[in-house]
Design a protein around this motif. Sequence first.
Motif, PDB file in Angstrom:
ATOM      1  N   VAL A 125       0.869  -1.169   0.000  1.00 49.88           N
ATOM      2  CA  VAL A 125       0.000   0.000   0.000  1.00 49.88           C
ATOM      3  C   VAL A 125       0.908   1.221   0.000  1.00 49.88           C
ATOM      4  O   VAL A 125       1.724   1.393   0.913  1.00 49.88           O
ATOM      5  CB  VAL A 125      -0.930   0.024   1.231  1.00 49.88           C
ATOM      6  N   ASP A 134       2.104   1.292   4.577  1.00 50.02           N
ATOM      7  CA  ASP A 134       1.591   0.098   5.259  1.00 50.02           C
ATOM      8  C   ASP A 134       2.500  -0.367   6.386  1.00 50.02           C
ATOM      9  O   ASP A 134       2.234  -1.400   7.011  1.00 50.02           O
ATOM     10  CB  ASP A 134       1.376  -1.042   4.253  1.00 50.02           C
ATOM     11  N   ILE A 225      -9.389  -3.093   2.449  1.00 49.80           N
ATOM     12  CA  ILE A 225      -8.423  -4.201   2.441  1.00 49.80           C
ATOM     13  C   ILE A 225      -8.984  -5.409   3.178  1.00 49.80           C
ATOM     14  O   ILE A 225      -8.923  -6.539   2.693  1.00 49.80           O
ATOM     15  CB  ILE A 225      -7.085  -3.753   3.065  1.00 49.80           C
ATOM     16  N   GLU A 226      -9.547  -5.188   4.354  1.00 49.90           N
ATOM     17  CA  GLU A 226      -9.997  -6.301   5.181  1.00 49.90           C
ATOM     18  C   GLU A 226     -11.354  -6.857   4.747  1.00 49.90           C
ATOM     19  O   GLU A 226     -11.540  -8.059   4.655  1.00 49.90           O
ATOM     20  CB  GLU A 226     -10.065  -5.858   6.650  1.00 49.90           C
ATOM     21  N   LEU A 229     -11.387  -7.013   0.216  1.00 50.96           N
ATOM     22  CA  LEU A 229     -10.355  -7.887  -0.342  1.00 50.96           C
ATOM     23  C   LEU A 229     -10.048  -9.071   0.559  1.00 50.96           C
ATOM     24  O   LEU A 229      -9.210  -9.913   0.220  1.00 50.96           O
ATOM     25  CB  LEU A 229      -9.069  -7.095  -0.600  1.00 50.96           C
ATOM     26  N   LEU A 233      -3.708  -9.124  -0.376  1.00 51.94           N
ATOM     27  CA  LEU A 233      -3.169  -8.181  -1.357  1.00 51.94           C
ATOM     28  C   LEU A 233      -2.197  -8.870  -2.320  1.00 51.94           C
ATOM     29  O   LEU A 233      -1.376  -8.204  -2.948  1.00 51.94           O
ATOM     30  CB  LEU A 233      -2.441  -7.033  -0.639  1.00 51.94           C
ATOM     31  N   THR A 236      -1.401  -7.558  -5.881  1.00 55.76           N
ATOM     32  CA  THR A 236      -2.189  -6.318  -5.905  1.00 55.76           C
ATOM     33  C   THR A 236      -1.344  -5.145  -5.423  1.00 55.76           C
ATOM     34  O   THR A 236      -0.574  -5.274  -4.475  1.00 55.76           O
ATOM     35  CB  THR A 236      -3.438  -6.456  -5.010  1.00 55.76           C
ATOM     36  N   LEU A 238      -1.918  -1.199  -4.118  1.00 52.35           N
ATOM     37  CA  LEU A 238      -2.931  -0.248  -3.669  1.00 52.35           C
ATOM     38  C   LEU A 238      -2.287   1.131  -3.578  1.00 52.35           C
ATOM     39  O   LEU A 238      -1.360   1.341  -2.785  1.00 52.35           O
ATOM     40  CB  LEU A 238      -3.476  -0.680  -2.310  1.00 52.35           C
TER      41      LEU A 238
END
Length: 458
Positions: A125, A134, A225-226, A229, A233, A236, A238
């Motif tokens: 992220v 993150d 996210i939680e 998704l 991740l 992925t 973000l």
Amino acid sequence: MKKHVWNFSALLTLIRATATSAIMPLKALRERLGKEKLHTIFGTIVKISPTVMVAEGLHVSIGDTVTIVSDVSGAEVMGMVSEVERNRFFITPFRFVEGFRAGDKVFPNQTGMAIEVGDGLLGRVVDPFMKPIDGKGPVWGSHVEPIIKAPIAAMKRGMIDEPFMVGVKTIDGLLTCGKGQKLGIFAGSGVGKSTLMGMIVRGSQAPIKVVALIGERGREVPEFIEKSLGGNLENTVLVVATSDDSPLMRKYGAFSAMSVAEYFKSQGHDVLFMMDSVTRFAMAQREIGLALGEPPTSKGYPPSSLTLLPQLMERAGKEEGHGSITAFFTVLVEGDDMSDPIADQSRSILDGHIVLSRELTDFGIYPPIHILNSASRVMNDIISPEHLAAARRFRRLYTLLKENEMLIRIGAYIKGSDRELDEAIAKKEQMEAFLSQDATVITDFQETIDSMIVLMAS
């Protein structure tokens, strides 16, 4: 007038090198001095407002980046040149400008608007400049890519000729999208855009997924996210610029995320790009444009807000000899008004639109995709004749139900009056079941098509 700061460290190094060497001829000394950068050119801030800084003393161009340094605290803020006059230029800062004042120095940046990209971004992220947010340590990039790039040339675009599966029955069956297609998800607030985004990201088979959260509430980032998704991740990236970031960060966050997607596309990957939302992106440009004196048009949007949309959206697509970027852009429709200028402009650029209905939400149908107001412009070219016939039949029967819904509810319709309507009424529950899907469920593409063909044939 340009001003200079002498680089005493470079000068001292040169003097020491000269002193320890043999007597240097005058000509060689001049050449050595000419190659050394012994001073730094800088400009000066002459005026500051909450959104724009005015400076003088540098020859700059639109789009150049600069660094403003406070003489008092030494704090630095990066900005972009957004307007140039004869003797002065205007800077839009990437951060807030509290603590800066007239007289602070402005230094030109040599690298321009570029970011480091690479496989190290996967699972991370980051902010629009690829700095991690993150808490998982630094992100290492292998390539440098400009944030602003020209879209794919028209004659280099590949034909969209194969489906892109997303694992959502309504989209796969009735609004089939193709690899390299650009679609919009149009909805009012609280109708379910983020939930549908999560379903598409989880259900898509794309090897690389790039998600841009632009101008949304900071609370929504960990929730997305939680909840959307499932905390996964994998493969992925973000890219996040929340509503409390400056307008420039929100604007270039979208372009930065697209540059990340383009890097993976150049590696031959089929990339899924998702952005939430185009409206916040346009609002950021509205703030910038109005601060620079642009005239407001419909709903206060300056002309630059509308011209910016194709510059971003047209960068998605399929390129010959490379991979593809299949893009989903969410558009917040204020007051559920589809004639909103951003929604209207977006529909004219995109290759299809998915409209979410508050009415279907009230009926408990999720995802609340209004299939009669939605369309995929490439669907007919990428699906089988049997699939196309079943989709058209489904739409026709569903339209008949909606047109006669009131008559059916009050008991005014007499069975046998219309053979097709009788069929639609008989299949109503099955069609509504087909349109409904739990947010945690991913459906197989072929099973979706087969079930719809069987439903329409029975």
